[in-house]
Scaffold this motif. Structure first.
Motif, PDB file in Angstrom:
ATOM      1  N   GLY A 106       0.811  -1.219   0.000  1.00  0.00           N
ATOM      2  CA  GLY A 106       0.000   0.000   0.000  1.00  0.00           C
ATOM      3  C   GLY A 106       0.836   1.257   0.000  1.00  0.00           C
ATOM      4  N   ALA A 107       0.179   2.356  -0.323  1.00  0.00           N
ATOM      5  CA  ALA A 107       0.879   3.629  -0.489  1.00  0.00           C
ATOM      6  C   ALA A 107       1.246   4.293   0.839  1.00  0.00           C
ATOM      7  CB  ALA A 107       0.015   4.583  -1.317  1.00  0.00           C
ATOM      8  N   LYS A 108       0.495   3.997   1.883  1.00  0.00           N
ATOM      9  CA  LYS A 108       0.790   4.681   3.148  1.00  0.00           C
ATOM     10  C   LYS A 108       2.155   4.283   3.684  1.00  0.00           C
ATOM     11  CE  LYS A 108      -1.372   6.038   7.468  1.00  0.00           C
ATOM     12  NZ  LYS A 108      -2.540   5.850   8.340  1.00  0.00           N
ATOM     13  N   ASN A 184      -5.163  15.790  -5.264  1.00  0.00           N
ATOM     14  CA  ASN A 184      -4.756  16.031  -3.885  1.00  0.00           C
ATOM     15  C   ASN A 184      -5.787  15.593  -2.855  1.00  0.00           C
ATOM     16  OD1 ASN A 184      -4.455  18.119  -1.415  1.00  0.00           O
ATOM     17  ND2 ASN A 184      -2.481  17.758  -2.392  1.00  0.00           N
ATOM     18  N   ASN A 185      -5.276  14.952  -1.841  1.00  0.00           N
ATOM     19  CA  ASN A 185      -6.032  14.745  -0.612  1.00  0.00           C
ATOM     20  C   ASN A 185      -5.429  15.752   0.367  1.00  0.00           C
ATOM     21  OD1 ASN A 185      -7.288  13.912   1.683  1.00  0.00           O
ATOM     22  ND2 ASN A 185      -6.182  11.977   1.873  1.00  0.00           N
ATOM     23  N   PRO A 186      -6.127  16.743   0.852  1.00  0.00           N
ATOM     24  CA  PRO A 186      -7.583  16.850   0.922  1.00  0.00           C
ATOM     25  C   PRO A 186      -8.248  17.786  -0.073  1.00  0.00           C
ATOM     26  CG  PRO A 186      -6.626  18.389   2.469  1.00  0.00           C
ATOM     27  CD  PRO A 186      -5.472  17.711   1.776  1.00  0.00           C
ATOM     28  N   PHE A 212       6.079  11.795  -5.283  1.00  0.00           N
ATOM     29  CA  PHE A 212       4.791  12.126  -5.898  1.00  0.00           C
ATOM     30  C   PHE A 212       3.774  11.041  -5.570  1.00  0.00           C
ATOM     31  CE2 PHE A 212       1.884  12.331  -9.614  1.00  0.00           C
ATOM     32  CZ  PHE A 212       1.536  13.666  -9.554  1.00  0.00           C
ATOM     33  N   ASP A 213       2.719  11.416  -4.859  1.00  0.00           N
ATOM     34  CA  ASP A 213       1.676  10.474  -4.457  1.00  0.00           C
ATOM     35  C   ASP A 213       0.502  10.628  -5.424  1.00  0.00           C
ATOM     36  OD1 ASP A 213      -0.458   9.172  -3.243  1.00  0.00           O
ATOM     37  OD2 ASP A 213       0.102   9.782  -1.216  1.00  0.00           O
ATOM     38  N   SER A 214       0.258   9.562  -6.186  1.00  0.00           N
ATOM     39  CA  SER A 214      -0.802   9.632  -7.207  1.00  0.00           C
ATOM     40  C   SER A 214      -1.925   8.647  -6.885  1.00  0.00           C
ATOM     41  CB  SER A 214      -0.212   9.345  -8.584  1.00  0.00           C
ATOM     42  OG  SER A 214       0.444   8.085  -8.579  1.00  0.00           O
ATOM     43  N   ALA A 215      -2.196   8.452  -5.590  1.00  0.00           N
ATOM     44  CA  ALA A 215      -3.173   7.438  -5.170  1.00  0.00           C
ATOM     45  C   ALA A 215      -4.559   7.647  -5.790  1.00  0.00           C
ATOM     46  CB  ALA A 215      -3.276   7.418  -3.644  1.00  0.00           C
ATOM     47  N   TYR A 216      -4.854   8.891  -6.199  1.00  0.00           N
ATOM     48  CA  TYR A 216      -6.195   9.156  -6.748  1.00  0.00           C
ATOM     49  C   TYR A 216      -6.187   9.359  -8.262  1.00  0.00           C
ATOM     50  CZ  TYR A 216      -7.286   9.585  -1.844  1.00  0.00           C
ATOM     51  OH  TYR A 216      -7.439   9.312  -0.514  1.00  0.00           O
ATOM     52  N   ALA A 217      -5.071   9.011  -8.920  1.00  0.00           N
ATOM     53  CA  ALA A 217      -4.958   9.258 -10.366  1.00  0.00           C
ATOM     54  C   ALA A 217      -6.137   8.721 -11.183  1.00  0.00           C
ATOM     55  CB  ALA A 217      -3.640   8.689 -10.887  1.00  0.00           C
ATOM     56  N   ASN A 243       1.826   4.863  -5.425  1.00  0.00           N
ATOM     57  CA  ASN A 243       0.420   4.714  -5.804  1.00  0.00           C
ATOM     58  C   ASN A 243      -0.077   3.378  -5.251  1.00  0.00           C
ATOM     59  OD1 ASN A 243      -2.073   4.881  -7.110  1.00  0.00           O
ATOM     60  ND2 ASN A 243      -1.199   5.460  -9.080  1.00  0.00           N
ATOM     61  N   SER A 244      -1.367   3.129  -5.393  1.00  0.00           N
ATOM     62  CA  SER A 244      -1.896   1.843  -4.920  1.00  0.00           C
ATOM     63  C   SER A 244      -3.238   1.540  -5.568  1.00  0.00           C
ATOM     64  CB  SER A 244      -2.043   1.844  -3.403  1.00  0.00           C
ATOM     65  OG  SER A 244      -3.239   2.475  -3.010  1.00  0.00           O
ATOM     66  N   PHE A 245      -3.714   0.318  -5.314  1.00  0.00           N
ATOM     67  CA  PHE A 245      -5.047  -0.069  -5.788  1.00  0.00           C
ATOM     68  C   PHE A 245      -6.127   0.306  -4.769  1.00  0.00           C
ATOM     69  CE2 PHE A 245      -2.860  -3.481  -8.448  1.00  0.00           C
ATOM     70  CZ  PHE A 245      -3.237  -2.939  -9.668  1.00  0.00           C
ATOM     71  N   SER A 246      -5.751   0.948  -3.668  1.00  0.00           N
ATOM     72  CA  SER A 246      -6.723   1.206  -2.605  1.00  0.00           C
ATOM     73  C   SER A 246      -7.934   1.968  -3.105  1.00  0.00           C
ATOM     74  CB  SER A 246      -6.071   1.989  -1.462  1.00  0.00           C
ATOM     75  OG  SER A 246      -5.306   1.114  -0.676  1.00  0.00           O
ATOM     76  N   LYS A 247      -7.691   3.109  -3.726  1.00  0.00           N
ATOM     77  CA  LYS A 247      -8.812   3.946  -4.149  1.00  0.00           C
ATOM     78  C   LYS A 247      -9.248   3.558  -5.564  1.00  0.00           C
ATOM     79  CE  LYS A 247      -7.976   5.548  -0.232  1.00  0.00           C
ATOM     80  NZ  LYS A 247      -7.982   6.754   0.510  1.00  0.00           N
ATOM     81  N   TRP A 248      -8.297   3.156  -6.375  1.00  0.00           N
ATOM     82  CA  TRP A 248      -8.558   2.740  -7.752  1.00  0.00           C
ATOM     83  C   TRP A 248      -9.528   1.546  -7.771  1.00  0.00           C
ATOM     84  CZ3 TRP A 248      -3.915   1.239 -11.484  1.00  0.00           C
ATOM     85  CH2 TRP A 248      -4.436   0.676 -12.674  1.00  0.00           C
ATOM     86  N   VAL A 254      -7.657  -4.749   1.350  1.00  0.00           N
ATOM     87  CA  VAL A 254      -6.976  -5.886   0.701  1.00  0.00           C
ATOM     88  C   VAL A 254      -5.458  -5.656   0.714  1.00  0.00           C
ATOM     89  CG1 VAL A 254      -6.807  -7.206  -1.450  1.00  0.00           C
ATOM     90  CG2 VAL A 254      -9.013  -6.272  -0.750  1.00  0.00           C
ATOM     91  N   ARG A 255      -5.039  -4.411   0.422  1.00  0.00           N
ATOM     92  CA  ARG A 255      -3.654  -3.923   0.516  1.00  0.00           C
ATOM     93  C   ARG A 255      -2.754  -4.333  -0.653  1.00  0.00           C
ATOM     94  NH1 ARG A 255      -4.340  -0.091   2.507  1.00  0.00           N
ATOM     95  NH2 ARG A 255      -2.143   0.227   2.946  1.00  0.00           N
ATOM     96  N   LEU A 256      -2.566  -3.401  -1.559  1.00  0.00           N
ATOM     97  CA  LEU A 256      -1.587  -3.601  -2.637  1.00  0.00           C
ATOM     98  C   LEU A 256      -1.233  -2.241  -3.246  1.00  0.00           C
ATOM     99  CD1 LEU A 256      -0.105  -5.969  -4.060  1.00  0.00           C
ATOM    100  CD2 LEU A 256      -1.863  -5.896  -5.835  1.00  0.00           C
TER     101      LEU A 256
HETATM  102  N1  PLP Z   1      -1.968   8.571  -0.246  1.00  0.00           N
HETATM  103  C1  PLP Z   1      -3.028   9.355  -0.101  1.00  0.00           C
HETATM  104  C2  PLP Z   1      -2.982  10.724  -0.653  1.00  0.00           C
HETATM  105  C3  PLP Z   1      -4.153   8.917   0.595  1.00  0.00           C
HETATM  106  O1  PLP Z   1      -5.189   9.722   0.753  1.00  0.00           O
HETATM  107  C4  PLP Z   1      -4.168   7.614   1.129  1.00  0.00           C
HETATM  108  C5  PLP Z   1      -5.305   7.094   1.890  1.00  0.00           C
HETATM  109  O2  PLP Z   1      -6.245   7.737   2.215  1.00  0.00           O
HETATM  110  C6  PLP Z   1      -3.046   6.827   0.942  1.00  0.00           C
HETATM  111  C7  PLP Z   1      -1.956   7.328   0.254  1.00  0.00           C
HETATM  112  C8  PLP Z   1      -2.977   5.472   1.543  1.00  0.00           C
HETATM  113  O3  PLP Z   1      -3.150   4.508   0.603  1.00  0.00           O
HETATM  114  P1  PLP Z   1      -2.990   2.956   0.924  1.00  0.00           P
HETATM  115  O4  PLP Z   1      -4.349   2.451   1.318  1.00  0.00           O
HETATM  116  O5  PLP Z   1      -2.527   2.410  -0.372  1.00  0.00           O
HETATM  117  O6  PLP Z   1      -1.999   2.773   2.009  1.00  0.00           O
END
Ligand code: PLP
Length: 407
Positions: A106-108, A184-186, A212-217, A243-248, A254-256
């Motif tokens: 995961g991205a976190k 961007n989050n938030p 560069f965090d592209s988790a929401y790309a 990046n990750s599959f979390s939001k995608w 599940v975590r990846l």
């Molecule tokens: N990056 C951003 C900007 C997020 O908002 C989040 C989760 O809310 C994450 C990373 C965490 O992602 P992951 O579930 O892949 O750890």
């Protein structure tokens, strides 16, 4: 005598979401039998796509047979997954190779850990407001002083505000590590090619690194906007992408995820390939690879059916975002974001403080959101509503805001 890492003591006032949970719990306890509606935490709610479920089942089936059983895998991820991800990035117009992907859980974790391969005396710049992990991981690593008035000493805050369209100008001082998150989050803001090019040029000039965090790309609807920093010329020598599959694809539980470190990346005192080798070493030392079952699920996301099905779920969340934003705007509330990201970022009505608005929204409408101030000092006076949720719950929350919020 053992001693603690005293930098943990510098961390300001706990984590945002436990504080939200505490206030919500307290409110429910004082009110008795009420239902609180949540537009707060950015967690996915819809079921996994059928193609992902098929992939996960297949991963389990492989383990059920001694002929296909596998134990430890590569700590950098299975080749088909890395190759599939590289294809997706190529379709974005991003120049990356399969062996530059480091698959993770995961991205976190990657966002928190990536700083560990860089020098402890690097100067860190963060967007303000920002996803809290970038700041907190660097506080823990000792790259900051104490927190005063909501800011950590030694950290360079890059304010994101109405004037700059919630994307910062490049720093006017020399910094070494720059965290950018787009979409961007938030704030829900998405950087343009030109804006990212400005940072890439800055980073190449100063031998800085962009994280560069592209988790929401995948939530970007406007095809003219970049989904990866590697769409930008010059990024291969100065950027890392997470990046990750979390939001995608709804993999929050599940975590990846993955981190991309290119062969060309260099910082002030490294040769090309050295940073990549260090991240490889870091992962080999501290991580035994993502779950093989979960990687089979990830491959399911990348099938044509998986892409179509996850796109449909994203469209569902984006319709939630549209409904939230439209309802708030009808009330005269100024909103940002929500068009290329699953977050609506609103200016608190009546210039209320973020936490004041949190309490008001909870008390009057029984709706939980996220105070902007929890993401950094420039978030004060703003508030985040999340588009993740079942439609009927989102509609109930919207209706409650429309009928009960006193502004
Ligand atoms: N990056 C951003 C900007 C997020 O908002 C989040 C989760 O809310 C994450 C990373 C965490 O992602 P992951 O579930 O892949 O750890």
């Amino acid at each position: 005598m053992a001693r603690i890492n005293a930098s943990y003591r510098k961390l300001a006032a706990g984590y945002l979401f436990p504080e939200i949970a505490r206030r919500t719990r307290e409110f429910i306890e004082t009110q008795g039998d009420i239902t609180v509606m949540k537009l707060g935490i950015g967690d996915t709610t819809e079921a996994l796509a059928p193609a992902v479920i098929d992939g996960l089942h297949h991963g389990v089936d492989l383990l059920a047979d001694v002929k296909t059983y596998s134990g430890y895998g590569s700590s950098t991820g299975q080749a088909p997954l890395r190759e599939g991800l590289a294809e997706v990035y190529k379709s974005y117009g991003a120049n990356v190779n399969a062996d530059e992907f480091f698959v993770s859980d995961g991205a976190k974790g990657d966002s928190a850990n990536i700083q560990s391969i860089f020098s402890a005396d690097n100067i860190v710049a963060v967007q303000d407001p920002a996803y809290p992990v970038y700041v907190d991981s660097n506080v823990i690593a000792g790259r900051t002083g104490e927190s005063a008035d909501g800011c950590y000493q030694g950290l360079v805050y890059m304010p994101c505000n109405v004037e700059n369209g919630f994307f910062p100008a490049v720093p006017d001082v020399k910094v070494d590590m720059i965290y950018l998150c787009s979409p961007n989050n938030p704030t829900g803001a998405v950087a343009t090619h030109e804006q990212l090019k400005g940072f890439v040029d800055y980073a190449n000039e100063h031998k800085a690194v962009i994280i560069f965090d592209s988790a929401y790309a995948p939530f970007i609807q406007d095809d003219s906007l970049p989904r990866s920093i590697f769409e930008i010329e010059g990024a291969r020598s100065c950027a890392i992408e997470i990046n990750s599959f979390s939001k995608w694809a709804g993999f929050t539980g599940v975590r990846l995820g993955w981190t991309i470190v290119t062969d060309e990346l260099v910082v002030e005192d490294s040769e090309p390939g050295e940073v990549k080798a260090m991240w490889n070493r870091r992962q080999n030392t501290f991580f035994n690879g993502a779950s093989n079952v979960v990687q089979a699920g990830g491959l399911g996301v990348l099938t044509p059916a998986g892409r179509e099905q996850t796109d449909a779920t994203i469209a569902y969340y984006m319709e939630n975002a549209r409904l939230i934003r439209a309802a708030l705007e009808e009330l005269g509330i100024t909103c940002f974001g929500g068009t290329n990201a699953p977050y609506v970022w609103l200016k608190t009505p009546g210039d209320l403080g973020s936490w004041e608005f949190f309490d008001k929204l909870l008390a009057e409408c029984h709706v939980v959101g996220t105070p902007g101030a929890g993401f950094g000092p420039s978030g004060e006076g703003y508030f985040r509503l999340s588009a993740f949720g079942h439609r009927e719950n989102v509609e109930k929350a919207i209706n409650s805001i429309q009928t009960k919020l006193k502004i």
